[in-house]
Write an enzyme that holds these catalytic residues in place. Sequence first.
Site, mmCIF file in Angstrom:
data_model
loop_
_atom_site.group_PDB
_atom_site.id
_atom_site.type_symbol
_atom_site.label_atom_id
_atom_site.label_comp_id
_atom_site.label_asym_id
_atom_site.label_seq_id
_atom_site.Cartn_x
_atom_site.Cartn_y
_atom_site.Cartn_z
ATOM 1 N N GLU A 7 42.797 126.227 12.465
ATOM 2 C CA GLU A 7 42.313 125.532 13.663
ATOM 3 C C GLU A 7 41.768 126.499 14.699
ATOM 4 O O GLU A 7 40.875 126.165 15.461
ATOM 5 C CB GLU A 7 43.433 124.691 14.281
ATOM 6 C CG GLU A 7 42.989 123.970 15.547
ATOM 7 C CD GLU A 7 43.855 122.782 15.906
ATOM 8 O OE1 GLU A 7 43.904 122.456 17.101
ATOM 9 O OE2 GLU A 7 44.452 122.163 15.011
ATOM 10 N N LYS A 8 42.306 127.727 14.708
ATOM 11 C CA LYS A 8 41.890 128.694 15.717
ATOM 12 C C LYS A 8 42.069 130.106 15.167
ATOM 13 O O LYS A 8 42.804 130.317 14.194
ATOM 14 C CB LYS A 8 42.670 128.493 17.012
ATOM 15 C CG LYS A 8 44.167 128.519 16.853
ATOM 16 C CD LYS A 8 44.886 128.293 18.161
ATOM 17 C CE LYS A 8 44.967 126.852 18.550
ATOM 18 N NZ LYS A 8 45.915 126.062 17.729
ATOM 19 N N ASP A 103 46.256 122.322 13.116
ATOM 20 C CA ASP A 103 47.587 122.204 13.694
ATOM 21 C C ASP A 103 48.296 120.973 13.126
ATOM 22 O O ASP A 103 47.643 119.991 12.744
ATOM 23 C CB ASP A 103 47.503 122.100 15.224
ATOM 24 C CG ASP A 103 47.317 123.464 15.881
ATOM 25 O OD1 ASP A 103 47.422 124.482 15.174
ATOM 26 O OD2 ASP A 103 47.056 123.512 17.091
ATOM 27 N N ASP A 105 49.394 118.056 13.671
ATOM 28 C CA ASP A 105 49.445 116.815 14.441
ATOM 29 C C ASP A 105 48.187 116.006 14.158
ATOM 30 O O ASP A 105 47.315 116.410 13.382
ATOM 31 C CB ASP A 105 49.607 117.091 15.946
ATOM 32 C CG ASP A 105 48.515 117.997 16.523
ATOM 33 O OD1 ASP A 105 47.437 118.115 15.900
ATOM 34 O OD2 ASP A 105 48.740 118.571 17.605
ATOM 35 N N TYR A 328 55.400 126.293 17.338
ATOM 36 C CA TYR A 328 54.274 125.467 17.790
ATOM 37 C C TYR A 328 54.638 124.685 19.059
ATOM 38 O O TYR A 328 55.583 123.878 19.058
ATOM 39 C CB TYR A 328 53.883 124.500 16.678
ATOM 40 C CG TYR A 328 52.743 123.567 17.017
ATOM 41 C CD1 TYR A 328 51.465 124.058 17.203
ATOM 42 C CD2 TYR A 328 52.958 122.197 17.134
ATOM 43 C CE1 TYR A 328 50.420 123.195 17.513
ATOM 44 C CE2 TYR A 328 51.920 121.341 17.433
ATOM 45 C CZ TYR A 328 50.652 121.851 17.621
ATOM 46 O OH TYR A 328 49.614 121.000 17.931
ATOM 47 N N ARG A 330 52.941 122.393 21.070
ATOM 48 C CA ARG A 330 52.443 121.068 21.432
ATOM 49 C C ARG A 330 53.235 119.968 20.730
ATOM 50 O O ARG A 330 52.735 118.880 20.484
ATOM 51 C CB ARG A 330 50.951 120.947 21.091
ATOM 52 C CG ARG A 330 50.068 121.896 21.899
ATOM 53 C CD ARG A 330 48.630 121.860 21.388
ATOM 54 N NE ARG A 330 47.779 122.810 22.088
ATOM 55 C CZ ARG A 330 46.994 122.519 23.110
ATOM 56 N NH1 ARG A 330 46.958 121.281 23.563
ATOM 57 N NH2 ARG A 330 46.253 123.444 23.684
#
Length: 640
Positions: A7-8, A103, A105, A328, A330
């Site tokens: 994702e990043k 991520d 989610d 993580y 979030r």
Amino acid sequence: MILYIAEKPSLARAMAEVLPKPQQKGDGFIRLANGDVVTWCIGHLLEQAEPDAYDPAFKQWRREHLPIIPDDWKLVPKPKTKKQLAVVKKLLKEADAIVHAGDPDREGQLLVDEVISYCKVSAAKREGVQRCLISDLNPAAVKKSLAALKPNTDFVPLSVSALARSRADWLYGINMTRLCTLAGRSMGYNGVLSVGRVQTPVLGLVVRRDRDIADFQPKPFYEVQALLHTEGDEQFRAKWQPSEACQPWQDEEGRVLSRALAENVIRRITDQPGRVLAADSKRQRIAPPLPYNLSALQIDAARRFGLSAKRVLDLCQGLYERHKLITYPRSDNRYLPAEHFAQGPSVLAAIAAVCPALASATAQADTGIRGRAWNDGKVEAHHAIIPTTRKTDGSRLSEDERRIYELVARQYTAQFYPHQELDEKKVEVEVAGGRFLAKARQQRVAGWKALFAQGREEQQDDDELQSHLPALKAGDKVHCLRGELQEKQTQAPRPFTDATLLSAMTHIARYVTDAGLKKILRDTDGLGTEATRAGIIELLFSRGFLERRGRQIHATEAGSRLIDSLPESATTPDMTARWEAVLDAISRKQAGYRQFMEELQGQLPALIDSLRPESFRGLQGGKPPRPRRAAIKGRRRAKA
């Protein structure tokens, strides 16, 4: 060639660290020793197209264009990340197999899925995509996740749910924002009056709270305490419990508004005998507070340190990505997988190394205690925020980073402490036909509470709670020495702060009267998500709808007028509750995307017709909208 899509960049680097070496760093990718490649997104590489992508006429904001409803939805590359999208697209063409490492989610699932779809990856290759769920960037945890890949097709409903939310937010936000902005402009206001499914109900909370405070008229109310003497020559106080006959002199919360009634009770009970109707004593065992999810951490940090929700999220991202000291951040979950229990000693050792202030607490922790936090049945895409096993010099952290790490570490350490134990006593007494109640609470075993001796206030619902009561039983005689009148004033609601506004968003069900919607909002954990709440609050400030006065948060005139212009359904959590119920059902294959979107499209015309433009009359100021950003998409931007 296997292509890993993170994702990043920080996640990509963590993955590459445990994959075959030597490695070659390219422009936007890392090539591994075995020829496989790790690449990355930078948050969303794609975004919903602006209305003028569907019809050039929509570049001009006009009332007659509304509602704007795309027939064929379009995604466009984000201008700032076009180069990285081109890198990922080229690598997708070369890849034989793909590993999705967004991520863990709903948004992280969609983020990579939409890139794979946009780049027109063949159906056969899409069927073979594997999903990697990583919530801890330390090498051992990443390696374990890479060894436990799952078919990405298992997560299609999650992606569809995120897509439905993204498109619905676009439909609602674009149309209602344009409508309100045009109405405001016609009345002389020059700024963007943005509307969103979540941001507007949050603003509505603040507006209504401000008005409740402004309209509040304090009223006196009265309580009666009986000073009682026992046969054992001890004294205690008990509070009068008004009977049903007193209801005409009480408010809706049961407070007695008649001084004469209270004084009459005092006259009747003074120097009168009484008897104990019931006496109850029990030992209460209180489990340690669960490890944090993001909202709980943001609320505690706001209360203790005055940090905004966005500041806490930024600090967490740094502790997760740069320092690799927490998992993580979030997360919306407060539980841990059962398999994590064995890591307890290693995590506690890391805490002692990073945070010497907790070294004594970790040394006294009992790693044999296994509490309610470890529960596989409560863990879904991700688990609670906890420290990692990484040991580093804590002096490298900024003061605020240290504060956040210490909060997370203390909450985790508490899981290895025994329950707090309290003795609770209740005594019910009858005097002159009136009923009186006395309560006492005394701590017997501090347990985990010893870790929070400083900085965490004991919360008590009863201001008359005593520390000790005599040993009594039903039938014992007492004597009322006198009655004591206590005159109090009803208190206005308190203005919102960062902590209380976040708490209201997280526990929004308390602001809803409909029983069905209350349950939905409790089950879906409130307004917004862990990843978006901080951004929503900051957006309301940047739009000029909210302002700070010290730690207090208040609505501006523009924010109040915006709420006045909209139908109640747009300014309360009810609509969000209904959406979240359907979105959750979509993620579980219990509802369909098409029906959800069709219902929303059918509701838009009525919503548009219900606007009250006259609410903006006389509203001045505002900044004109920027050309490309017609409305906020509400999509999180992950850091590189």
